[in-house]
Design a protein around this motif. Sequence first.
Motif, short mmCIF file in Angstrom:
data_model
loop_
_atom_site.label_atom_id
_atom_site.label_comp_id
_atom_site.label_asym_id
_atom_site.label_seq_id
_atom_site.Cartn_x
_atom_site.Cartn_y
_atom_site.Cartn_z
N GLU A 1 -6.24 -6.06 5.57
CA GLU A 1 -6.23 -5.59 4.19
C GLU A 1 -6.56 -4.10 4.07
OE1 GLU A 1 -8.84 -6.37 0.12
OE2 GLU A 1 -8.67 -7.97 1.61
N ALA A 2 -7.61 -3.66 4.76
CA ALA A 2 -8.03 -2.26 4.65
C ALA A 2 -6.97 -1.32 5.19
CB ALA A 2 -9.35 -2.06 5.40
N GLU A 3 -6.37 -1.68 6.33
CA GLU A 3 -5.34 -0.81 6.93
C GLU A 3 -4.08 -0.80 6.07
OE1 GLU A 3 -6.75 -1.42 11.58
OE2 GLU A 3 -4.86 -2.29 10.89
N LEU A 4 -3.78 -1.95 5.45
CA LEU A 4 -2.61 -2.01 4.56
C LEU A 4 -2.80 -1.10 3.36
CD1 LEU A 4 0.11 -3.24 3.69
CD2 LEU A 4 -1.20 -5.10 2.63
N ALA A 5 -3.98 -1.14 2.75
CA ALA A 5 -4.26 -0.28 1.60
C ALA A 5 -4.15 1.19 1.99
CB ALA A 5 -5.65 -0.58 1.04
N GLN A 6 -4.64 1.53 3.18
CA GLN A 6 -4.58 2.91 3.66
C GLN A 6 -3.13 3.34 3.87
OE1 GLN A 6 -6.40 3.62 7.50
NE2 GLN A 6 -6.92 5.72 6.95
N TRP A 7 -2.31 2.46 4.47
CA TRP A 7 -0.89 2.76 4.71
C TRP A 7 -0.17 2.99 3.38
CZ3 TRP A 7 2.55 3.11 8.91
CH2 TRP A 7 3.91 3.01 8.59
N ILE A 8 -0.36 2.08 2.44
CA ILE A 8 0.34 2.17 1.16
C ILE A 8 -0.07 3.43 0.41
CG2 ILE A 8 0.58 1.09 -1.11
CD1 ILE A 8 0.46 -1.62 0.24
N GLU A 9 -1.36 3.73 0.41
CA GLU A 9 -1.83 4.93 -0.29
C GLU A 9 -1.25 6.20 0.35
OE1 GLU A 9 -5.89 6.71 -2.28
OE2 GLU A 9 -6.06 5.24 -0.66
N GLY A 10 -1.12 6.18 1.69
CA GLY A 10 -0.54 7.32 2.37
C GLY A 10 0.93 7.53 2.01
N VAL A 11 1.68 6.42 1.95
CA VAL A 11 3.09 6.52 1.56
C VAL A 11 3.22 6.98 0.12
CG1 VAL A 11 5.24 5.23 1.27
CG2 VAL A 11 3.78 4.76 3.25
N LEU A 12 2.34 6.51 -0.73
CA LEU A 12 2.36 6.93 -2.13
C LEU A 12 2.11 8.43 -2.26
CD1 LEU A 12 2.44 6.08 -5.14
CD2 LEU A 12 -0.02 5.66 -4.97
N GLU A 13 1.11 8.92 -1.52
CA GLU A 13 0.73 10.33 -1.63
C GLU A 13 1.73 11.26 -0.96
OE1 GLU A 13 -2.94 13.31 -0.29
OE2 GLU A 13 -3.19 11.13 -0.19
N ASP A 14 2.17 10.90 0.25
CA ASP A 14 3.04 11.80 1.02
C ASP A 14 4.53 11.47 0.87
OD1 ASP A 14 0.86 13.21 2.01
OD2 ASP A 14 0.61 11.88 3.72
N GLY A 15 4.82 10.38 0.19
CA GLY A 15 6.21 9.99 -0.01
C GLY A 15 6.61 9.98 -1.47
N LEU A 16 6.19 8.97 -2.21
CA LEU A 16 6.63 8.81 -3.58
C LEU A 16 6.29 10.01 -4.46
CD1 LEU A 16 6.96 5.81 -2.63
CD2 LEU A 16 6.47 5.18 -4.99
N SER A 17 5.08 10.56 -4.33
CA SER A 17 4.68 11.66 -5.22
C SER A 17 5.46 12.93 -4.92
CB SER A 17 3.18 11.93 -5.10
OG SER A 17 2.87 12.68 -3.95
N ARG A 18 6.09 13.01 -3.74
CA ARG A 18 6.83 14.20 -3.33
C ARG A 18 8.35 14.00 -3.38
NH1 ARG A 18 3.58 17.80 -0.46
NH2 ARG A 18 1.47 17.04 -0.07
N CYS A 19 8.78 12.75 -3.57
CA CYS A 19 10.21 12.48 -3.46
C CYS A 19 10.72 11.62 -4.62
CB CYS A 19 10.49 11.81 -2.11
SG CYS A 19 12.24 11.56 -1.76
N GLU A 20 10.51 10.30 -4.54
CA GLU A 20 11.11 9.42 -5.53
C GLU A 20 10.66 9.70 -6.96
OE1 GLU A 20 11.32 7.17 -1.64
OE2 GLU A 20 9.87 8.47 -2.67
#
Length: 242
Positions: A60-79
Amino acid sequence: MLTATNTPTEPAAMAGEGEASGDLALLGLMQLVSPALPIGAFAWSQGLESAFELGWVNNEAELAQWIEGVLEDGLSRCELPLLARLQSAWANDDGASIAHWNQWLHATRETAELSEEDTRLGGALKTLLGNLNLLPEQTLIPAEPGYITLFAWAAQVRRVPVRQTLLGFAWAWLENQLAVACKALPLGHTAAQRIIEQLRPALVIATDQALARQDHELGPILPGLALGSALHETQYSRLFRS
């Protein structure tokens, strides 16, 4: 055919009842982000399945970290910033900008799989919108409209405010990522809800960041996700198309 300046509106909205119009826009957004929307988004993991297989994400903890990273470095910069630009372009019947940002998004996809996801979901959403008599003017639709491009149109035709469009898209993405995890990891639904509680503020922050970004600041920074997507083709077994 319908255009951005000649869109279907419900009677209450046509009558100028602002509150009813806002309610209808909210309901339209809820329809658009619903897991029941028949476009097949559930079939794609966006590299997450590979992250499970390779042991990058195990709990659970690693999943939350992965998703937050994609949100910050992916969605907020692209989609998310792309959604804002595309919704504005649809509102102004700006076919050149629609085509530009649609092509830009395809060019940012690091793997054929990620590009195919955009194209296939975009095609499915186009078919659905056609069946609902909600397609824009044909001359404004790019040759290969991506999911983001048509999501922006669907939000515009439902008169959803841009900020809510971004929040709704981010919410749907988060729910889909957690649905993937619940199928592929020993992760229960209560754990998924804990992650939602943890990351709800991050969705707001990502939306704020996306709305503030200039054109030269756009572009995802997700080498791990790209590598995971590229490794899917050699994965021993798969539940998802990506």
